[in-house]
Write a protein that holds these residues in place. Structure first.
Motif, short mmCIF file in Angstrom:
data_model
loop_
_atom_site.label_atom_id
_atom_site.label_comp_id
_atom_site.label_asym_id
_atom_site.label_seq_id
_atom_site.Cartn_x
_atom_site.Cartn_y
_atom_site.Cartn_z
N GLU A 16 32.71 72.89 -35.77
CA GLU A 16 32.56 71.43 -35.77
C GLU A 16 33.95 70.82 -35.62
O GLU A 16 34.83 71.03 -36.46
N ILE A 17 34.14 70.05 -34.53
CA ILE A 17 35.46 69.51 -34.22
C ILE A 17 35.39 67.99 -34.08
O ILE A 17 34.34 67.43 -33.75
N PRO A 18 36.50 67.27 -34.34
CA PRO A 18 36.49 65.82 -34.21
C PRO A 18 36.39 65.35 -32.77
O PRO A 18 35.92 64.25 -32.47
N GLY A 19 36.85 66.16 -31.84
CA GLY A 19 36.81 65.83 -30.41
C GLY A 19 37.42 66.96 -29.63
O GLY A 19 38.19 67.77 -30.17
N LEU A 20 37.09 67.03 -28.34
CA LEU A 20 37.59 68.12 -27.50
C LEU A 20 38.65 67.57 -26.55
O LEU A 20 38.35 66.81 -25.63
N GLY A 98 27.25 64.50 -31.28
CA GLY A 98 26.19 65.39 -30.82
C GLY A 98 26.53 66.17 -29.57
O GLY A 98 25.76 67.06 -29.16
N THR A 99 27.68 65.87 -28.94
CA THR A 99 28.09 66.62 -27.76
C THR A 99 28.38 68.07 -28.13
O THR A 99 29.10 68.33 -29.10
N LEU A 100 27.82 68.97 -27.36
CA LEU A 100 27.99 70.40 -27.66
C LEU A 100 28.54 71.10 -26.42
O LEU A 100 27.95 71.02 -25.34
N SER A 246 23.21 69.25 -34.11
CA SER A 246 23.37 70.36 -33.16
C SER A 246 22.00 70.74 -32.62
O SER A 246 21.04 70.87 -33.40
N ASP A 247 21.92 70.92 -31.30
CA ASP A 247 20.63 71.33 -30.73
C ASP A 247 20.57 72.82 -30.42
O ASP A 247 19.64 73.30 -29.79
N VAL A 248 21.56 73.59 -30.91
CA VAL A 248 21.55 75.04 -30.69
C VAL A 248 20.37 75.65 -31.45
O VAL A 248 20.25 75.49 -32.66
N GLY A 249 19.51 76.33 -30.73
CA GLY A 249 18.37 76.98 -31.36
C GLY A 249 17.19 76.09 -31.68
O GLY A 249 16.19 76.56 -32.22
N ALA A 278 13.54 69.07 -37.04
CA ALA A 278 14.33 69.44 -38.22
C ALA A 278 15.57 70.23 -37.82
O ALA A 278 16.66 70.04 -38.39
N ALA A 279 15.43 71.10 -36.82
CA ALA A 279 16.54 71.97 -36.42
C ALA A 279 17.72 71.18 -35.88
O ALA A 279 18.88 71.53 -36.14
N VAL A 280 17.47 70.12 -35.09
CA VAL A 280 18.58 69.39 -34.48
C VAL A 280 19.38 68.61 -35.51
O VAL A 280 20.49 68.14 -35.21
#
Length: 315
Positions: A16-20, A98-100, A246-249, A278-280
């Motif tokens: 989890e990062i503040p920005g890329l 929410g950007t992944l 996070s939408d992973v999984g 629930a997962a997201v």
């Protein structure tokens, strides 16, 4: 019991990062490490719901051993198929909005002997399974028809098959009539070879997959909701989500919810949407427990809003 098959598993690290910012040092606010791969995630979601599951997967090297250890720590039974190559390691960078950003390694190349060993292990361990969930991309070395062979063998043994894959592997498997396929909007558009701009377009595409062999289609349309198209009818369901972490999984959690609830009909669709929603809202690829679910937030209808535009048209 739900048996899962993951031909190309992974060791997933999420930061989890503040920005890329490219070229800069980015300090993570949080991190987690999970066993990964779509079938693995289905097993994790099934186990989180308190139901029995068995994960069949090829594992190689230190990353593979760590995947097995992480699954065992979550109480998930594993049937490993040893392979010569190293299990892949993936990285996900999650930003507050929410950007992944995901970096997925290709994974090992399986030999013909390893590919056959994987099929044989599924056959050996599938006795008593209510469903066999075959999920994810195929690793190097496996022909696109590998899933079709797995579906054919499973059906000869009397098992029900849920298939979550895409591209040539999905199209090749349809002729063996999987009991349910679970494409997302982009995969659905790719399968029928045209853009989907409305929910009605997605319904038509799902019906086309049924015509090509799928017994039922559970289609995830992202923020728009999910469709279930089967012989008994078509249903649409959606749930409001306060914030996406996070939408992973999330799609894998949806499939687990669908299968846990029987794998057919509107109740199973509602369960799929509740699990996905629930997962997201959880970090990384964490899977929801029953306490995380909000079934009352799910709206289910047999009147599908066919003219509604998709929030993100599928190319």
């Amino acid at each position: 019991m739900i048996l899962t098959v993951t031909p190309n598993p992974s060791l997933d690290r999420t930061y989890e990062i503040p920005g890329l910012d490219r070229g800069e040092v980015v300090r993570a606010a949080g991190e987690r490490m999970d066993p990964g791969g779509k079938g693995v995630n289905v097993s994790r979601a099934v186990a989180a719901a308190g139901a029995p599951t068995l994960a069949v997967l090829p594992l190689g090297g230190a990353p593979g051993a760590l995947v097995a250890d992480l699954l065992a720590a979550q109480g998930i039974a594993v049937a490993p198929v040893p392979v010569a190559g190293l299990t892949r390691s993936n990285i996900a960078l999650a930003e507050p909005d929410g950007t992944l950003t995901k970096i997925n390694a290709p994974g090992p190349e399986l030999s013909p002997r390893e590919a056959e060993s994987l099929l044989a292990t599924v056959a050996e361990r599938s006795a008593g399974a209510d469903w066999i969930a075959c999920c994810g991309s195929l690793p190097r070395g496996l022909d696109p028809a590998w899933y079709a062979e797995l579906v054919a063998r499973a059906h000869r043994a009397g098992a029900r098959i849920a298939l979550d894959t895409s591209g040539p592997a999905l199209l090749a498997a349809l002729k063996e009539r999987p009991d349910v396929v679970k494409p997302n909007a982009e995969e659905l558009a790719e399968a029928v070879g045209r853009q989907l701009t409305t929910i009605g377009d997605a319904v038509a595409a799902a019906q086309e997959l049924r015509g090509a062999g799928a017994t039922a289609v559970l289609a995830s349309l992202g923020a728009d909701g999910q469709l279930l198209v089967e012989a008994s009818g078509t249903w649409f369901a959606a749930a409001e989500v306060a914030a996406v972490r996070s939408d992973v999984g999330a799609g894998d959690s949806s499939l687990a919810g669908f299968l846990i609830a029987g794998g057919t009909g509107p109740d199973a669709l509602a369960s799929a949407v509740a699990h996905g929603a629930a997962a997201v809202q959880l970090p990384g690829s964490a899977m929801p427990t029953p306490a995380d679910l909000a079934p009352d937030a799910v709206t289910l209808t047999r009147t599908v809003p066919t003219t509604r535009l998709l929030k993100t048209p599928a190319p």
